[in-house]
Design an enzyme around this catalytic site. Sequence first.
Site, PDB file in Angstrom:
ATOM      1  CG  PHE A 195       8.163   2.944  14.837  1.00 50.29           C
ATOM      2  CD1 PHE A 195       7.996   4.270  15.217  1.00 50.29           C
ATOM      3  CD2 PHE A 195       8.709   2.669  13.590  1.00 50.29           C
ATOM      4  CE1 PHE A 195       8.358   5.306  14.366  1.00 50.29           C
ATOM      5  CE2 PHE A 195       9.072   3.705  12.738  1.00 50.29           C
ATOM      6  CZ  PHE A 195       8.896   5.019  13.121  1.00 50.29           C
ATOM      7  CD  GLN A 196       6.472   4.384  10.379  1.00 56.57           C
ATOM      8  OE1 GLN A 196       6.794   3.462   9.638  1.00 56.57           O
ATOM      9  NE2 GLN A 196       6.666   5.655  10.070  1.00 56.57           N
TER      10      GLN A 196
ATOM     11  CE  LYS B 171      10.621  -4.807   7.762  1.00 54.73           C
ATOM     12  NZ  LYS B 171      11.430  -3.760   8.397  1.00 54.73           N
TER      13      LYS B 171
ATOM     14  CD  GLU C 230       2.146   7.862   2.489  1.00 54.02           C
ATOM     15  OE1 GLU C 230       1.916   9.069   2.722  1.00 54.02           O
ATOM     16  OE2 GLU C 230       3.142   7.273   2.960  1.00 54.02           O
TER      17      GLU C 230
ATOM     18  CG  MET D  55     -20.141  24.894  -3.433  1.00 47.70           C
ATOM     19  SD  MET D  55     -21.112  25.668  -4.746  1.00 47.70           S
ATOM     20  CE  MET D  55     -20.972  24.459  -6.071  1.00 47.70           C
TER      21      MET D  55
END
Lengths: 568, 171
Positions: A119-120, A169, A57, A479
């Site tokens: 869940f999730q 959902k 993602e 750096m």
Amino acid sequence: MRDAATQTIQKSGADILIESLKEQGVEMIFGYPGGAVLPIYDALYKNPIRHVLARHEQGAIHAAEGYARVSGKAGVVLATSGPGATNLVTGIADAMLDSLPLVVFTGQVATTVIGTDAFQEADIVSITQPITKHNYQVKNVEDLPRIIKEAFYIASTGRPGPVVVDIPKNIATGMSSAQVSEEVRLPGYQPTTNPNYLQIQKAVQVLAEAKRPLILAGAGVLAAKATSELVAFAEKYQIPVTNTLLGLGGIPGDHDLFLGMAGMHGTYTANTAICECDVLMNIGARFDDRLTGNLADFAPNAKVIHIDIDPAEIGKNVPTDIPIVADAQKALIALLEQPITGPDTTQWLQKLTHNKNSYPLQYSTANKQGILPQQAVQLIHRLTGGDAVITTDVGQHQMWTAQYYKFNNPHNWVTSGGLGTMGFGFPAAIGAQLAKPDEKVVAIVGDAGFQMTLQELSLLQELRLPVKVVIMNNQSLGMVRQWQETFYEERYSQSLLHVQPDFVKLAQAYEIDAYKVETLEDAEEVFRKAFESNEPALIDCRVLQLENVYPMVAPGKGLSEMIGVISK
Amino acid sequence: MKRIITTTVINQSGVLNRVTGLLMKRQFNIESISVGPTEQAGISKMTFVVNVEDERKLEQLLKQLQKQIDVLKVNDITDKAMVMRELALIKVVSSPAVRSEIYSITEPFRAAVIDMSKNVTTFQVTGEPEKIDALVDLLKPYGIKELTRSGVSAFVRETQKAPAPQQLSIL
């Protein structure tokens, strides 16, 4: 007669989403599927909107940022709930700090189980609240068309920024007859785009009397597509221009009035001009601390004119004498319409030209074997004519690119400025190439940053985009190593990468042409060959490990205290 | 310096979180906050008491609040003629021996007794925070069992005595 409600067609939330996206003119979505967004992916299955499947993602959202930056349109991102959504957080914060328009759709568990640690499930609305321009959770499917319309409007007007829309959902599967078209009505959001006439006149008066005026042009000039007005204004009144890191390309890199970038790794000429100017006209920059250095030493003798579309930026870091809340283009047009006599900048420009000639950006090749990173950037500049879209991560390679690649075009510079995100450059290059299929796109990345998102080689392999990835490989977190050398007595704590993959073999595993170069001659040949090809390529460009970025303003110091300035 | 700021917001879930999150992110210290619906449906009003270092910080605070999409209006009413009230509920240890003494203290504050048991009295008092502070100080020696305060609610008076000082906002 039948009931009116039964005549209207019922559509699912997912279908409404897709239709709304089409109505917004969305041509592609960067995303990654998962359980909570399966209804939306199902609606996409039968639809012509292109979906670009990143391999993480974070890759998807950085690609969307690259797309947004070069196309000027909002980048659209779709991810699932929970880990999918949290993987977007870095990109959202990056887009927020660099004012890039994004509309990010995240899946959420069904409203019936929100708050049960399902869940999730992650509370992405709270997580992203401090790093978005605005965010939403859709609670009724009827609200979906309105929210999507508002999201695009908020993301791409005023000061652009990311907007998150969280879709549970059951909202995606819920049925509604809500119509797509609806006017945006946001009484609390009315960005001021037209400048105040009195303030414009005050600015004109101050400029007319100036002896040492200076324009500091930031990314706001690019976002407002005001580059031709900026150049016209600077030329008309012979006012020199310096850019912020993100403002590069606002004026052509080889323009006579351009002093180079200002700030921590800016040019001596630009930084001393800020210290010496009597009027500083900031157009679309936010006086970031990497630009200003120690505020006590910043433009100490200047009257400050600040043009910004975001009123909260004015006076935030630097006190402003003449605030102008406006779109940069509209403000510049208003300024150009005012008759100004003066300023007479002849002497001032003579001095700056002298500084430019005496203290140019330069590096020493003496007693050095191998490729200097500055040389590699200059080579890329020469071979692409300054017209390629260049993306970078954060760090040494980013600063060398900002210093030595002279940007001719306004929308060819894609870098992570505010957040300084490692792993940004490579996926951003893919998004940029998708937005501008006919332009040459080069991702200049560090060996460390590249390893943070290199899984997107798989996306590159799939799309066969002609993106060139040049790894400025100094086998270190350059750096970090430079700061440890300078400020931590050479204690290189965890900054040297003794173990690295064979990048050539790695790219070959993804069926991408790859080369390793260790001398400037080889580099020239390989770069030329790669840039001429219409296929993706990766070049592991071995550069000197101990080379540092100079000149530099040390943290906490003022712009007048630069180190590493060498006179010619 | 202490400032009293009112914001008119669209009443949606999460708006309070958005506003307090903004103040936290920008390091502003909230002394008190109160929120409630207004005469208009769907519109709520928040009153904050905030400590800011200087005028520049204050201007930044007002602008950042104004930037929120759900915020309709932001006002710093500190220097205006206004009405400001806070409610406090105070549970005081009050054995029969000292009860009338306590009443004589609370009476000038027009505190009302709203609950009573054998050795404890609960008072309700409304007023400006300083008035409540004063009463609390006076009651402390008797033993305060419990104290809760509502946070300040305020708005400007209909008639202003003098023209209001110029707002800092540049818009």
